[in-house]
Scaffold this active site. Structure first.
Site, mmCIF file in Angstrom:
data_model
loop_
_atom_site.group_PDB
_atom_site.id
_atom_site.type_symbol
_atom_site.label_atom_id
_atom_site.label_comp_id
_atom_site.label_asym_id
_atom_site.label_seq_id
_atom_site.Cartn_x
_atom_site.Cartn_y
_atom_site.Cartn_z
ATOM 1 N N GLU A 1 0.896 -0.926 -0.102
ATOM 2 C CA GLU A 1 0.487 0.010 0.175
ATOM 3 C C GLU A 1 0.872 1.278 0.526
ATOM 4 O O GLU A 1 0.670 2.700 1.336
ATOM 5 C CB GLU A 1 -0.822 -0.142 1.557
ATOM 6 C CG GLU A 1 -1.933 -0.923 0.716
ATOM 7 C CD GLU A 1 -2.891 -1.521 2.804
ATOM 8 O OE1 GLU A 1 -2.642 -0.673 3.568
ATOM 9 O OE2 GLU A 1 -4.021 -1.749 2.217
ATOM 10 N N GLU B 1 -6.530 -7.920 -0.741
ATOM 11 C CA GLU B 1 -6.544 -7.852 -0.042
ATOM 12 C C GLU B 1 -9.005 -7.765 -0.423
ATOM 13 O O GLU B 1 -8.998 -6.853 -0.561
ATOM 14 C CB GLU B 1 -6.527 -6.906 0.808
ATOM 15 C CG GLU B 1 -5.208 -7.545 1.006
ATOM 16 C CD GLU B 1 -4.186 -5.814 2.477
ATOM 17 O OE1 GLU B 1 -4.903 -5.816 2.704
ATOM 18 O OE2 GLU B 1 -3.426 -5.751 2.190
#
Ligand SMILES: [Zn+2]
Length: 724
Positions: free
Chosen positions: A190, A361
């Site tokens: 991320e 995810e």
């Protein structure tokens, strides 16, 4: 801009990649190594699907690894992602590596035929590194250094941090290049997501100066491009150029926009150092990275994913909704969550020209940290899974297997609870995985059908944030409201960045094109000339790429294409401006908040006029015929209902169609492969909905025949294939 940036970054040898792709199949097959899905020439066996879970052997007692692996295999998972936050265990002291535990974890997983995606750990450095190299911390937009103890607190430019990140990633790559079961890599974690979006440290200042030297060539060019004569800012040496920290007044707009570009470049080049190494050391593995996508605009994701094998995104609809409730002044309504999630998926798919993407995810339960979302309602996790596939996902990893009993993410719930009992979503996720396997590789690798495109431009997003004009004007809110307006039409939309080929679309939407390059203007001109419909709104073509005001009447480079001149531009703070539509766009009068461009037609037809004050009667919406196409200018910030009606009417007039109508709250998307077509029906409401089918289908999830009026249960999903 991005062309220049990409020229500066290290490049891979395309020859090596092609050689591998063309010749490696036999070698890999003979070695008994599973061939990565991205490299497959066509549909593959179900064994190559990426339907997995994020797993943390570093946080789980080793005595449970075997049981976990066995349960994952029984669950139906094909793969895990592991180790992306395990730097401290892999390199407990500088230069001393311990991969024995990770080898044991990989062997245990592989024993149960679970494939492994390894994450490089540069998102969270260990304490020894921070004590020895304290200068690697990020400095936030107030000039304050961040502190160790969290994650994503390091500088993307810092050469020491880059070197140490590359050392641990290289050691991992050498260690696992030939290890059976390892199929690919996730670089970092991320990169777009930090507590402060950009770094303003001394290393970034020096990096910015070097980047500017390369971009502008000379100080004279830079000074002219930014207009530094204003406020006596003429630079006589590159080392004098500051970063936009608090300075008693606003920064030069050109400097501020270039700093956003530089920070994006710094992160992309940080990633590329690890990518170049992984290509060389692990040529048989795929490489990607995961991000949270829109509405974060800190890194140009088109550049970030340009050289990666496929796009991977993290998807947390319930957590996103909780954040919207938390931010009471958010311009995004929680009611629009399904459309906002769809926007993220469409952006992910479009970043690599329509290539299927992966959810690295996916929310599996209650999600969050200090505050967390409620358990998704029964059926929602399955619905979110199918929504991703409906928009072009080829694989899904759920976050996470077991729920951590320590650390900052104790409340990000997994498929197993804290006590290792089954979570409320356990059976539902198992069902979704089984269903995706049943759909098979042809559906999961099919393309997404889209006749319309929505432009998302990082330059415009950054420049509008620097100078919104009206403090409440947000580029991201405009993009999401335009997407939301079109989403209800149930027609396919690609979310493209400037530079994309427009010729494939019947209609292109582009709100708030505040910065317009000559190249992009030429692409739009050519698109309209060739018969396309281009729809835009206020603030069109105001700024050059160096963030100077254009010296021609607005809308600058596209004045002839739009067939209008902007007579005045008006931020709106109090009484809204009314709009009356012409018969072509017949409908109730609309209202404009935030902004109104007052239009003076020079050939364009007037489709709407302002009704209030000194601009009453002047043009608010226009349509110009240019070449074989049409160019529509919506001068005001239309209310949601009017915007939706206008955009959908224009799309219909451009020939954009949907297979059949569905009720509000139900989403419809189409994926295609050759002459085959699959229609996904997704009910985002908790109550049953009825849908009238126009032909006979088979629901691939139940194998049941479907025709006439069918019922879709609350949060229900159907994948329809036309019966032959
Ligand atoms: Zn920095």
């Amino acid at each position: 801009m991005s062309r220049r940036i990409s020229e500066r970054r290290p490049t891979l040898s395309p020859l090596n990649r092609r050689q591998f792709l063309s010749g490696a199949a036999a070698v890999v097959g003979a070695a008994g190594i599973r061939y990565p899905i991205w490299a497959l020439p066509g549909p593959s066996s179900a064994g190559n699907l990426l339907l997995g879970v994020d797993y943390y052997p570093d946080q789980t007692p080793e005595s449970l690894w075997d049981e976990d692996s066995r349960m994952m295999a029984e669950f139906g998972f094909t793969n895990v992602r592991i180790a992306e936050f395990a730097w401290g265990l892999m390199e407990p002291a500088e230069g001393k590596f311990d991969f024995a535990w990770l080898h044991r974890a990989v062997e245990t997983l592989h024993k149960y035929n679970i494939s492994i995606i390894l994450g490089t750990p540069s998102a969270a450095p260990p304490p020894w590194l921070m004590v020895k190299y304290p200068d690697v911390v990020e400095v936030n937009e107030k000039g304050e250094p961040l502190h160790p103890g969290g994650r994503r607190f390091t500088c993307p430019t810092n050469q020491v941090y880059r070197r140490l990140s590359l050392i641990i990633a290289s050691a991992m790559a050498r260690e696992f290049a030939e290890t059976p079961g390892v199929i690919g890599w996730q670089i970092d974690n991320e990169l777009t997501l930090g507590s402060s979006p950009r770094c303003y440290c001394n290393f970034c200042q020096a990096g910015f100066q070097t980047w500017l030297r390369s971009r502008y060539g000379s100080l004279d060019n830079l000074n002219k491009s930014w207009g530094t004569v204003f406020w006596s800012q003429t630079y006589t040496d590159f080392s004098q150029i500051p970063v936009p920290l608090p300075s008693g007044g606003d920064p030069n707009p050109g400097l501020a926009l270039d700093y956003d570009r530089y920070q994006s470049y710094a992160n992309v080049s940080f990633q590329d150092e690890q990518l170049v190494m992984l290509r060389k050391t692990c040529p048989r593995h795929f490489v990607t990275t995961n991000n949270v996508g829109l509405p974060l605009d800190t890194i140009d994701l088109r550049s970030l994913y340009e050289k990666l094998d496929f796009v991977a995104f993290d998807n947390y609809p319930g957590f996103f909704e909780m954040l919207l409730h938390q931010e009471s002044n958010s311009p995004i309504s929680p009611d629009t969550i399904p459309a906002n999630i769809a926007l993220g998926h469409d952006f992910a798919r479009s970043l690599k020209g329509g290539k299927p993407f992966m959810i690295m995810e996916e929310q599996s339960g209650k999600a969050g940290q200090r505050s967390f979302s409620p358990q998704p309602e029964k059926g929602q996790v399955r619905l979110w899974t199918h929504q991703a596939v409906a928009h072009g996902a080829m694989g899904v990893n759920y976050f996470r297997w077991d729920t951590a009993t320590f650390g900052a993410e104790e409340y990000w719930h997994g498929i197993l609870n804290h006590d290792r009992s089954r979570s409320p979503g356990y059976n539902e996720i198992k069902q979704a995985v089984k269903e995706l396997k049943g759909l098979g590789p042809e559906v999961l690798n099919s393309s997404y059908a889209a006749d319309a495109a929505l432009v998302f431009d990082y330059d415009c997003s950054w420049a509008v944030k620097i100078q919104p004009g009206n403090f409440a004007l947000s580029y991201m809110a405009q993009v999401t409201s335009w997407y939301g307006a079109m989403s209800a039409s149930h027609t396919g939309i690609d979310v493209i960045t400037p530079g994309a080929d427009l010729a494939a679309y019947k209609i292109v939407f582009a709100p708030v094109v505040y910065v317009l390059s000559e190249a992009q203007a030429a692409r739009i001109r050519s698109f309209v000339q060739g018969g396309g419909m281009f729809v835009t709104n206020f603030r069109l073509g105001v700024k050059t790429e160096t963030s100077q005001m254009v010296r021609t009447p607005l809308p600058g480079l596209l004045r002839d294409v739009m067939g209008v001149t902007v007579a005045d531009y008006v931020p709106i703070y109090s009484a809204k401006q009314g709009v009356k539509f012409s018969p072509t766009l017949a409908g109730a009068d609309g209202q404009c908040g935030l902004w109104a461009d007052i239009l003076q037609p020079s050939g364009a037809e007037v489709l709407g006029s302002y009704t209030n004050g000194e601009h009453a009667g002047e043009a608010a919406v226009t349509m110009n015929s240019f070449g074989k196409g049409k160019a529509i200018y919506i001068g005001g910030d239309l209310d949601a209902a009017s915007l939706s009606r206008v955009l959908r009417a224009l799309a219909a007039s451009a020939g954009v169609k949907r297979p059949f109508d569905v009720p509000a709250g139900v989403e419809l998307t189409v994926r295609k492969s050759g002459d085959k077509q699959w229609i996904f029906l997704l009910n985002h409401t908790s109550v049953a909905q009825t849908v009238g089918l126009t032909t006979a289908f088979t629901d691939l999830l139940t194998k049941e025949a479907q025709s006439g009026t069918i019922e879709l249960s609350g949060y229900g999903v159907k994948v329809l294939q036309a019966s032959v």
